[in-house]
Design a protein around this motif. Sequence first.
Motif, PDB file in Angstrom:
ATOM      1  N   PHE A   1      -3.576  14.416   1.364  1.00 25.10           N
ATOM      2  CA  PHE A   1      -2.431  13.844   1.704  1.00 25.10           C
ATOM      3  C   PHE A   1      -2.706  13.642   2.962  1.00 25.10           C
ATOM      4  CE2 PHE A   1      -0.258  16.809  -1.139  1.00 25.10           C
ATOM      5  CZ  PHE A   1       0.727  16.077  -1.843  1.00 25.10           C
ATOM      6  N   LEU A   2      -2.788  12.069   3.646  1.00 24.17           N
ATOM      7  CA  LEU A   2      -3.164  11.789   4.499  1.00 24.17           C
ATOM      8  C   LEU A   2      -1.565  11.794   5.072  1.00 24.17           C
ATOM      9  CD1 LEU A   2      -5.242   8.826   3.419  1.00 24.17           C
ATOM     10  CD2 LEU A   2      -5.748  10.915   4.785  1.00 24.17           C
ATOM     11  N   VAL A   3      -1.149  12.024   6.460  1.00 25.98           N
ATOM     12  CA  VAL A   3      -0.070  12.355   7.010  1.00 25.98           C
ATOM     13  C   VAL A   3       0.319  11.706   8.285  1.00 25.98           C
ATOM     14  CG1 VAL A   3       1.781  13.703   8.168  1.00 25.98           C
ATOM     15  CG2 VAL A   3       0.397  14.226   6.105  1.00 25.98           C
ATOM     16  N   PRO A   4       0.359  10.352   8.694  1.00 27.97           N
ATOM     17  CA  PRO A   4       0.467   9.372   9.914  1.00 27.97           C
ATOM     18  C   PRO A   4       1.113  10.493  10.571  1.00 27.97           C
ATOM     19  CG  PRO A   4       0.976   7.633   8.406  1.00 27.97           C
ATOM     20  CD  PRO A   4       0.976   9.368   7.697  1.00 27.97           C
ATOM     21  N   GLN A   5       0.523  10.209  12.513  1.00 26.28           N
ATOM     22  CA  GLN A   5       1.370  10.579  12.748  1.00 26.28           C
ATOM     23  C   GLN A   5       1.762   9.360  14.195  1.00 26.28           C
ATOM     24  OE1 GLN A   5       2.213  14.713  12.962  1.00 26.28           O
ATOM     25  NE2 GLN A   5       1.861  13.611  11.162  1.00 26.28           N
ATOM     26  N   LEU A   6       2.729   9.542  14.855  1.00 31.08           N
ATOM     27  CA  LEU A   6       2.848   8.163  16.061  1.00 31.08           C
ATOM     28  C   LEU A   6       3.308   9.270  17.670  1.00 31.08           C
ATOM     29  CD1 LEU A   6       3.622   6.788  13.112  1.00 31.08           C
ATOM     30  CD2 LEU A   6       3.761   5.204  14.978  1.00 31.08           C
ATOM     31  N   MET A   7       3.325   9.038  18.730  1.00 31.81           N
ATOM     32  CA  MET A   7       3.158   9.750  19.839  1.00 31.81           C
ATOM     33  C   MET A   7       3.987   8.259  20.646  1.00 31.81           C
ATOM     34  SD  MET A   7       2.009  12.741  22.564  1.00 31.81           S
ATOM     35  CE  MET A   7       2.200  13.622  20.951  1.00 31.81           C
ATOM     36  N   PHE A   8       5.755   8.431  21.049  1.00 34.34           N
ATOM     37  CA  PHE A   8       5.866   7.397  22.139  1.00 34.34           C
ATOM     38  C   PHE A   8       6.038   8.353  23.463  1.00 34.34           C
ATOM     39  CE2 PHE A   8       7.073   6.810  17.364  1.00 34.34           C
ATOM     40  CZ  PHE A   8       7.248   5.400  17.172  1.00 34.34           C
ATOM     41  N   PHE A   9       5.599   7.655  24.321  1.00 34.62           N
ATOM     42  CA  PHE A   9       5.943   7.599  25.149  1.00 34.62           C
ATOM     43  C   PHE A   9       7.048   7.250  25.959  1.00 34.62           C
ATOM     44  CE2 PHE A   9       1.688   9.132  24.848  1.00 34.62           C
ATOM     45  CZ  PHE A   9       1.392  10.072  25.258  1.00 34.62           C
ATOM     46  N   ASP A  10       7.619   5.836  25.421  1.00 34.36           N
ATOM     47  CA  ASP A  10       8.545   4.695  25.857  1.00 34.36           C
ATOM     48  C   ASP A  10       9.218   4.609  24.375  1.00 34.36           C
ATOM     49  OD1 ASP A  10      10.578   3.200  26.425  1.00 34.36           O
ATOM     50  OD2 ASP A  10       9.360   3.338  28.453  1.00 34.36           O
ATOM     51  N   LYS A  11      10.003   4.408  24.360  1.00 31.71           N
ATOM     52  CA  LYS A  11      11.029   3.825  22.943  1.00 31.71           C
ATOM     53  C   LYS A  11      11.304   2.665  23.215  1.00 31.71           C
ATOM     54  CE  LYS A  11      15.314   6.402  23.107  1.00 31.71           C
ATOM     55  NZ  LYS A  11      15.776   7.267  21.990  1.00 31.71           N
TER      56      LYS A  11
ATOM     57  N   GLU B   1       6.624  10.972  15.888  1.00 26.85           N
ATOM     58  CA  GLU B   1       7.625  11.126  14.524  1.00 26.85           C
ATOM     59  C   GLU B   1       6.314  10.704  13.621  1.00 26.85           C
ATOM     60  OE1 GLU B   1      10.287   8.840  13.486  1.00 26.85           O
ATOM     61  OE2 GLU B   1      10.950  10.073  14.798  1.00 26.85           O
ATOM     62  N   ILE B   2       6.538  11.193  12.345  1.00 28.56           N
ATOM     63  CA  ILE B   2       5.524  11.555  11.269  1.00 28.56           C
ATOM     64  C   ILE B   2       5.838  10.983  10.480  1.00 28.56           C
ATOM     65  CG2 ILE B   2       5.270  13.145   9.463  1.00 28.56           C
ATOM     66  CD1 ILE B   2       5.282  14.963  11.763  1.00 28.56           C
ATOM     67  N   SER B   3       5.181   9.943   9.586  1.00 27.57           N
ATOM     68  CA  SER B   3       5.896   8.039   8.571  1.00 27.57           C
ATOM     69  C   SER B   3       5.241   9.054   7.228  1.00 27.57           C
ATOM     70  CB  SER B   3       4.350   7.509   8.593  1.00 27.57           C
ATOM     71  OG  SER B   3       5.075   6.214   8.283  1.00 27.57           O
ATOM     72  N   GLN B   4       5.811   8.692   6.480  1.00 28.79           N
ATOM     73  CA  GLN B   4       5.376   9.143   5.015  1.00 28.79           C
ATOM     74  C   GLN B   4       4.258   9.258   4.682  1.00 28.79           C
ATOM     75  OE1 GLN B   4       8.510   9.137   3.613  1.00 28.79           O
ATOM     76  NE2 GLN B   4       7.711   9.680   1.717  1.00 28.79           N
ATOM     77  N   PRO B   5       3.848  10.351   4.217  1.00 27.31           N
ATOM     78  CA  PRO B   5       2.207  10.521   3.630  1.00 27.31           C
ATOM     79  C   PRO B   5       1.736   9.833   2.486  1.00 27.31           C
ATOM     80  CG  PRO B   5       4.020  12.744   3.729  1.00 27.31           C
ATOM     81  CD  PRO B   5       4.922  11.499   4.013  1.00 27.31           C
ATOM     82  N   VAL B   6       1.005   9.267   2.849  1.00 28.89           N
ATOM     83  CA  VAL B   6      -0.027   8.717   1.569  1.00 28.89           C
ATOM     84  C   VAL B   6      -1.059   9.479   0.447  1.00 28.89           C
ATOM     85  CG1 VAL B   6      -1.818   6.928   1.336  1.00 28.89           C
ATOM     86  CG2 VAL B   6       0.035   7.009   2.925  1.00 28.89           C
ATOM     87  N   ASN B   7      -0.357  10.179  -0.522  1.00 25.90           N
ATOM     88  CA  ASN B   7      -0.879  10.742  -1.105  1.00 25.90           C
ATOM     89  C   ASN B   7      -2.429   9.734  -1.849  1.00 25.90           C
ATOM     90  OD1 ASN B   7      -2.125  11.720  -4.034  1.00 25.90           O
ATOM     91  ND2 ASN B   7      -0.790  12.842  -4.502  1.00 25.90           N
TER      92      ASN B   7
ATOM     93  N   ARG C   1      -5.995   0.235   6.669  1.00 22.98           N
ATOM     94  CA  ARG C   1      -5.513  -1.446   6.380  1.00 22.98           C
ATOM     95  C   ARG C   1      -4.260  -0.808   6.171  1.00 22.98           C
ATOM     96  NH1 ARG C   1      -8.745  -5.369   4.565  1.00 22.98           N
ATOM     97  NH2 ARG C   1      -7.134  -4.798   2.615  1.00 22.98           N
ATOM     98  N   ASN C   2      -3.842  -0.498   4.516  1.00 23.51           N
ATOM     99  CA  ASN C   2      -2.854  -0.195   5.015  1.00 23.51           C
ATOM    100  C   ASN C   2      -2.408   0.944   5.667  1.00 23.51           C
ATOM    101  OD1 ASN C   2      -2.586  -1.707   2.307  1.00 23.51           O
ATOM    102  ND2 ASN C   2      -2.487  -0.036   0.524  1.00 23.51           N
ATOM    103  N   LEU C   3      -2.992   1.844   6.298  1.00 26.18           N
ATOM    104  CA  LEU C   3      -1.904   3.460   7.088  1.00 26.18           C
ATOM    105  C   LEU C   3      -1.221   2.125   8.422  1.00 26.18           C
ATOM    106  CD1 LEU C   3      -4.920   5.802   6.086  1.00 26.18           C
ATOM    107  CD2 LEU C   3      -2.784   6.329   5.624  1.00 26.18           C
ATOM    108  N   LEU C   4      -3.255   1.749   8.890  1.00 24.40           N
ATOM    109  CA  LEU C   4      -2.812   0.400   9.728  1.00 24.40           C
ATOM    110  C   LEU C   4      -0.822   0.465   9.833  1.00 24.40           C
ATOM    111  CD1 LEU C   4      -6.186  -0.369  11.256  1.00 24.40           C
ATOM    112  CD2 LEU C   4      -4.733   1.685  12.147  1.00 24.40           C
ATOM    113  N   ASN C   5      -1.121  -0.704   8.885  1.00 22.48           N
ATOM    114  CA  ASN C   5       0.138  -1.305   8.899  1.00 22.48           C
ATOM    115  C   ASN C   5       1.275  -0.414   8.633  1.00 22.48           C
ATOM    116  OD1 ASN C   5      -1.255  -4.141   8.940  1.00 22.48           O
ATOM    117  ND2 ASN C   5      -1.014  -3.739   6.339  1.00 22.48           N
ATOM    118  N   GLN C   6       1.352   0.379   8.214  1.00 23.06           N
ATOM    119  CA  GLN C   6       1.959   1.640   8.132  1.00 23.06           C
ATOM    120  C   GLN C   6       2.578   2.058   9.436  1.00 23.06           C
ATOM    121  OE1 GLN C   6       1.927   4.789   5.041  1.00 23.06           O
ATOM    122  NE2 GLN C   6       3.228   5.765   6.281  1.00 23.06           N
ATOM    123  N   ILE C   7       1.630   2.555   9.887  1.00 23.65           N
ATOM    124  CA  ILE C   7       2.460   2.979  11.505  1.00 23.65           C
ATOM    125  C   ILE C   7       2.362   1.983  12.305  1.00 23.65           C
ATOM    126  CG2 ILE C   7       0.547   3.396  13.956  1.00 23.65           C
ATOM    127  CD1 ILE C   7      -1.546   5.344  11.300  1.00 23.65           C
ATOM    128  N   ASN C   8       1.901   1.039  12.166  1.00 22.13           N
ATOM    129  CA  ASN C   8       2.606  -0.395  13.662  1.00 22.13           C
ATOM    130  C   ASN C   8       3.775  -0.607  12.541  1.00 22.13           C
ATOM    131  OD1 ASN C   8       0.108  -0.612  14.050  1.00 22.13           O
ATOM    132  ND2 ASN C   8      -0.620  -2.003  13.582  1.00 22.13           N
TER     133      ASN C   8
END
Length: 877
Positions: free
Chosen positions: A190-200, A239-245, A269-276
């Motif tokens: 499971f690839l679980v994208p993680q994002l940290m926000f310092f400002d929204k 924020e935790i994005s949708q895991p990729v199986n 590419r798919n993971l980067l697009n999902q994170i973006n």
Amino acid sequence: MLKWTKLQLEKFKTKFNKKKDNFSPNKHNHYFFQLPDNIGMFSTFILKLFFSGIKVTKEQTRNLKKLQKEGVVIYVTKPKNYFLYLFYYTRYKQDGLPFPQIGFDYNIIIWQPVSRFFKTFFSTLDYIFHNLALPDPYASGYIRDSLTNGQSALLSLVEQKGFHRRFIKAKKDPVQYLIEMQKSIERPIFLVPQLMFFDKKPDRSMPNIMDILLGTKENPGKIRRLMILFKNPGKVFVEISQPVNLKNFLALAENREKSIEYQALSLRRNLLNQINRHRQSITGPVLKTRHEMKENILTKERLQTFMEHHSKARNIPIQKVRKKASDSLDEIAANYSMVIIKLASVLITWVLNTMFEGVTIDKDGLNRMKSMSQKGPVILIPCHKSHIDYLILSYLLYNNNMPCPHVAAGKNLSFWPIGPLFRGGGAFFIRRTFRGAVLYSKVFAEYIHNLLAEGFNIEFFIEGGRSRTGKLILPKLGLLSILLNAYKNRACEDMIFAPIFIGYDTVLEESSYLHEIEGKEKQPESLVQVIKARKFLKKRYGRIYIQFHEPISLKELLLQYGTPIQDMRSKEFNIFCRNLGHRVINAINFVTVVTPHALVAAALMNCSKKSFSFDHLISHVETYMNLLLSQKARLADTLLLDHVHTVEHVLDTYVQRKFIERITKDKTPGYADALLKVNQSKRPNLEYYKNNCIAFFVPAAITSLTILVKDAFLFSASDLHADYEFLQYFFKYEFAYDVDKTTEYFVRKNIKAFIDETILMPHPTLPDTYNLTSSGFRKLRLFSSFLKTYFESYWIVLNFFMQHPSNSIKTKDRIKKIETIGNRMYKKKEIERKEALSIVYYNNGIDFFTTNGVKGSDNKDRIEFYANAIQKYLNYL
């Protein structure tokens, strides 16, 4: 932390060198890319303290343990950043979650425990001495073994030297390694994208000096990161994005037969697009200046071509056409400002705390919508009961890490100073009608297309205006059609419709709604009204309820429909648009929260007795609750916890507001021995709250009435279909019906509910046949009474048509004549319910009769048909 005495160091070297198994494969399995289970009390304390202000919600992390049980967990970040690695290691370990010990292409030295540091250092030297090369954790299988044994890892997708290392030097690509590993094991990775926000805040199209010197908000430099963390740590959140199986990803048809290099590039590419996309779903798109936005829209080839054609067709100089288009855009466009949004958030917090007892929010529904927002722009479609709706939804999204949407507002709200403030909060203004404004309508359509193309979320009220009756108004399809046309013109890849219910125990505009329903002129919005609104701050209006329906993906809906929207002809497009509008209205009805005030109002209004006891009222409430629970309706928590006490609380409010009266002299607290009656002059007030929940009762009310008019204790389900279809059609301007459900479905569903309520009993021998119980007759009357008001209103309208020939009365004077007839009939007791004297119901009745062959007294056959039908049904009500 790494200081040892010379004696200790010598002892360690001696012990290390005395090991007999110099060539053991485990001897060299010590690496700086990995942190151990325990890095020491002091280091752990420092990191916990340092990261303590960063928010990670339980809703975000609750599935991580489940993923670890099912497979291998790999956290994924966009930038390579030691700050992020240490945070996820520390916080997830602290919270008892799978925490990343392995960092692909990371080199952690300073945070290693002393013993592990030297063990790793000397094992690396020893390996180099024996093999003349650096140890390779990929080739040795160490990473694979660690991951399959339950450890988690962190993978970063973007690194300054990473591409050069993989592409030029042909070093091992961690993504490719994971794909190879997945192909050799059964358990999924499971690839679980993680994002940290310092400002929204959304990014600006032009970076400022801070961005240039200290790094962007997406990936701030060390100084900016520390400034934010120490100055305002509460602003930083994860924020935790949708895991990729990965197993499922490789099994997709488009990936299955490809080379491993292609699969790795595609996955990256798919993971980067999902994170973006996830980041944009939080911050919103890049925010351009108003001037940039105008130039972008007005110079579009599509609009330029239209303006040239318009200039020639109307013989107007092109400069005047362009000036008019520019002015129209100024009239329409929002002027999105984060400063105004922040100030509004503070103000609305104060208003909510002052005027309301709280807000009940469907958090799961909000999170589902938030997740879907990564697929495309979200079209938020709430019901519209109050001016508060504009504010509460944007406030809710802003405080739950979603961008405030662009909100379609009536041009009547563009007055100073509210107009500029609303524009700053994301409001764009729309005229009530586009009739005759060809250029304006084209500019408006291009503005909507631009918003969608940029990725902005849009909020609009499909009812067109605030409901004056309490129930949902049938959909107005103009803006929905513009949105669908924008999608047709490929403004976005997908469009996510989010039906939303916003309800109130007590609505602020109640008195003004009743004023308008009685035929009085609507007061235009103005600064004077805003000043007068201060009086509302002195009252409490109960709770606000917000519920989210499952979002509707337009892309998926069109796949089910079967015809691409680009291939639809005008008629088919209009049918699709109308069905989508009804689908949205039904979705809002489905997630409506039945409030205590609405349920008690329904029981009071449908009570057949002029005076009644508390126990009698409670029996009605319980009958309604049983049906609602069988329909899986959402009831307010207070009703589910203690409905008797809740009803008493509502009665206290209604007595205080003089909606009902205690007619017994006993003034002791409570209602056990009290006799109550409804104040006739306040029935229209109660009608509004009754209608807040009427959508759940309409199918049961129609089914009940079809059973009653059979005038028999024995009947079959098929006997009810004709009457059900007639009544559903008769009230088509009052209620939206589910376009996906048949008459047979509704009849059978309600019969089942009536059997559960012992209203009906299946016949012991005859199939599809039912007996009406003696107690059931009373309950059928209780359900069918929901329709009585509408029958009486339509009877008044039909009386108007009986008395006046076609075209004898001007359209603008017709409603006044109907009001006069209704008041006279009410005084003569030809109709019973004061709430039937509603200008809204009159207009709906006019629409129905005029589209069904009744336009005046000369249409005798149609008038006779509908007169007989209305009287037939009223006889059983």
